[in-house]
Design a protein around this motif. Structure first.
Motif, PDB file in Angstrom:
ATOM      1  N   THR A  68       0.818  -1.206   0.000  1.00  0.00           N
ATOM      2  CA  THR A  68       0.000   0.000   0.000  1.00  0.00           C
ATOM      3  C   THR A  68       0.850   1.254   0.000  1.00  0.00           C
ATOM      4  OG1 THR A  68      -0.166  -0.156   2.417  1.00  0.00           O
ATOM      5  CG2 THR A  68      -1.981  -1.058   1.124  1.00  0.00           C
ATOM      6  N   ASN A  69       2.100   1.148   0.415  1.00  0.00           N
ATOM      7  CA  ASN A  69       2.985   2.307   0.388  1.00  0.00           C
ATOM      8  C   ASN A  69       3.284   2.755  -1.037  1.00  0.00           C
ATOM      9  OD1 ASN A  69       3.209   2.500   3.153  1.00  0.00           O
ATOM     10  ND2 ASN A  69       4.934   1.084   3.264  1.00  0.00           N
ATOM     11  N   SER A  90       0.931   2.958  -3.283  1.00  0.00           N
ATOM     12  CA  SER A  90      -0.291   3.590  -3.763  1.00  0.00           C
ATOM     13  C   SER A  90      -0.323   5.043  -3.308  1.00  0.00           C
ATOM     14  CB  SER A  90      -1.521   2.859  -3.216  1.00  0.00           C
ATOM     15  OG  SER A  90      -1.532   1.514  -3.607  1.00  0.00           O
ATOM     16  N   TYR A  91      -1.256   5.797  -3.862  1.00  0.00           N
ATOM     17  CA  TYR A  91      -1.439   7.174  -3.423  1.00  0.00           C
ATOM     18  C   TYR A  91      -2.425   7.181  -2.266  1.00  0.00           C
ATOM     19  CZ  TYR A  91      -2.336  12.143  -3.283  1.00  0.00           C
ATOM     20  OH  TYR A  91      -2.458  13.458  -2.857  1.00  0.00           O
ATOM     21  N   ARG A  92      -2.020   7.752  -1.153  1.00  0.00           N
ATOM     22  CA  ARG A  92      -2.887   7.819   0.017  1.00  0.00           C
ATOM     23  C   ARG A  92      -3.739   9.087  -0.055  1.00  0.00           C
ATOM     24  NH1 ARG A  92      -0.889   9.122   6.159  1.00  0.00           N
ATOM     25  NH2 ARG A  92      -2.897   8.864   7.227  1.00  0.00           N
ATOM     26  N   ARG A 125      -6.110  11.137   1.797  1.00  0.00           N
ATOM     27  CA  ARG A 125      -6.378  11.237   3.225  1.00  0.00           C
ATOM     28  C   ARG A 125      -7.761  11.794   3.528  1.00  0.00           C
ATOM     29  NH1 ARG A 125      -1.792  14.173   6.555  1.00  0.00           N
ATOM     30  NH2 ARG A 125      -3.318  13.598   8.161  1.00  0.00           N
ATOM     31  N   ASP A 185      -9.083   2.339   4.364  1.00  0.00           N
ATOM     32  CA  ASP A 185      -8.622   2.252   5.750  1.00  0.00           C
ATOM     33  C   ASP A 185      -9.527   3.068   6.660  1.00  0.00           C
ATOM     34  OD1 ASP A 185      -7.189   1.801   8.019  1.00  0.00           O
ATOM     35  OD2 ASP A 185      -5.424   2.958   7.437  1.00  0.00           O
ATOM     36  N   ASP A 227      -9.020   6.773   5.196  1.00  0.00           N
ATOM     37  CA  ASP A 227      -8.058   7.000   4.119  1.00  0.00           C
ATOM     38  C   ASP A 227      -8.250   5.950   3.029  1.00  0.00           C
ATOM     39  OD1 ASP A 227      -7.074   8.990   5.716  1.00  0.00           O
ATOM     40  OD2 ASP A 227      -5.256   7.917   6.297  1.00  0.00           O
ATOM     41  N   TYR A 261      -6.307   4.135  -0.301  1.00  0.00           N
ATOM     42  CA  TYR A 261      -5.058   3.900  -1.019  1.00  0.00           C
ATOM     43  C   TYR A 261      -5.389   3.566  -2.469  1.00  0.00           C
ATOM     44  CZ  TYR A 261      -2.735   3.860   3.503  1.00  0.00           C
ATOM     45  OH  TYR A 261      -2.249   4.219   4.741  1.00  0.00           O
ATOM     46  N   ASP A 299      -4.492   3.198  -6.622  1.00  0.00           N
ATOM     47  CA  ASP A 299      -3.460   2.891  -7.598  1.00  0.00           C
ATOM     48  C   ASP A 299      -3.613   3.729  -8.865  1.00  0.00           C
ATOM     49  OD1 ASP A 299      -2.087   1.063  -6.093  1.00  0.00           O
ATOM     50  OD2 ASP A 299      -3.084  -0.680  -6.936  1.00  0.00           O
TER      51      ASP A 299
END
Length: 226
Positions: A31-32, A34-36, A38, A83, A161, A163, A165
């Motif tokens: 997931t890091n 991917s674009y979070r 927020r 999330d 949040d 995530y 792609d």
């Protein structure tokens, strides 16, 4: 978007091809990568604003020719995780006025609300949190979604949040600049206009990070709408 009326309209989109070649934007398997997107922090919303354009082809010397005029009919995403405590997040897609509007720059004039859940039917596949044909919602007229007039669209989430792609926009081909729909569909060329900085990062860095949302665009509408 009614599949029985859909004709897949193929374009060699120079803008889409260029996006796929952006350096340093491809993520990894976690997931890091991917674009979070927020959740809002109090009164501060975290958003990504996209700038859309009609398909065009290069004629040389920096000159391009429009190959089709489109109206926006859908936005699809691929996501890895929603999330939140509830297992879902709310999304809002806002249509914004032109940047040079002196009265209400980037004010949202229409918006569409949707939900994306943390379950297999929504994750790691093309999914639209919104109506397949945006013009069917809230009495919005199709002319209000013409990309020539309204090219800025802003995405935000609430309740957790998300995530992401990839994000892709789908448009219906029009009979002309101010024409009506033809029933043929095309990918809409898109670039990142601006993204809300996270923490202490600069605006330039925030915009660069958001480009990961457009670095793996599909080659045709058929890849998105099965």
């Amino acid at each position: 978007m009614k599949k029985t009326k859909t004709k897949l309209f193929a374009f060699a989109l120079a803008a889409v091809a260029a996006l796929a070649c952006l350096a340093g934007c491809r993520g990894n398997a976690s997931t890091n990568g991917s674009y979070r997107l927020r959740d809002s922090n109090g009164d501060k919303p975290y958003t990504v604003m996209f700038e859309l354009s009609n398909p065009s082809r290069p004629l040389g010397d920096g000159v391009y020719e429009t190959t089709a005029y489109l109206r926006l009919v859908g936005m699809y995403v691929t996501a890895r995780k929603a999330d939140s405590d509830t297992g879902k997040v709310g999304l809002r897609l806002e249509r914004c006025v032109a940047q040079d509007n002196p009265v209400e720059p980037f004010g949202a004039t229409y918006w569409f609300d949707g939900t994306l859940e943390n379950k297999s039917s929504h994750l790691q596949r093309w999914y639209t949190p919104f109506l397949a044909d945006l013009s069917d919602d809230n009495g919005i007229q199709a002319g209000n979604l013409h990309i020539t007039s309204y090219k800025y669209w802003r995405l935000r989430c609430t309740g957790g949040d998300l995530y992401l792609d990839e994000v892709v926009f789908i448009g219906e081909v029009l009979t002309g600049k101010d024409g009506t729909g033809t029933g043929e569909y095309s990918l809409v060329p898109a670039v990142i206009h601006t993204a809300t900085p996270h923490g202490e990062e600069t605006q330039a860095r925030a915009n660069q990070k958001a480009k990961i949302l457009l670095d793996g665009q599909p080659s045709s509408v058929a890849e998105v709408i099965k």
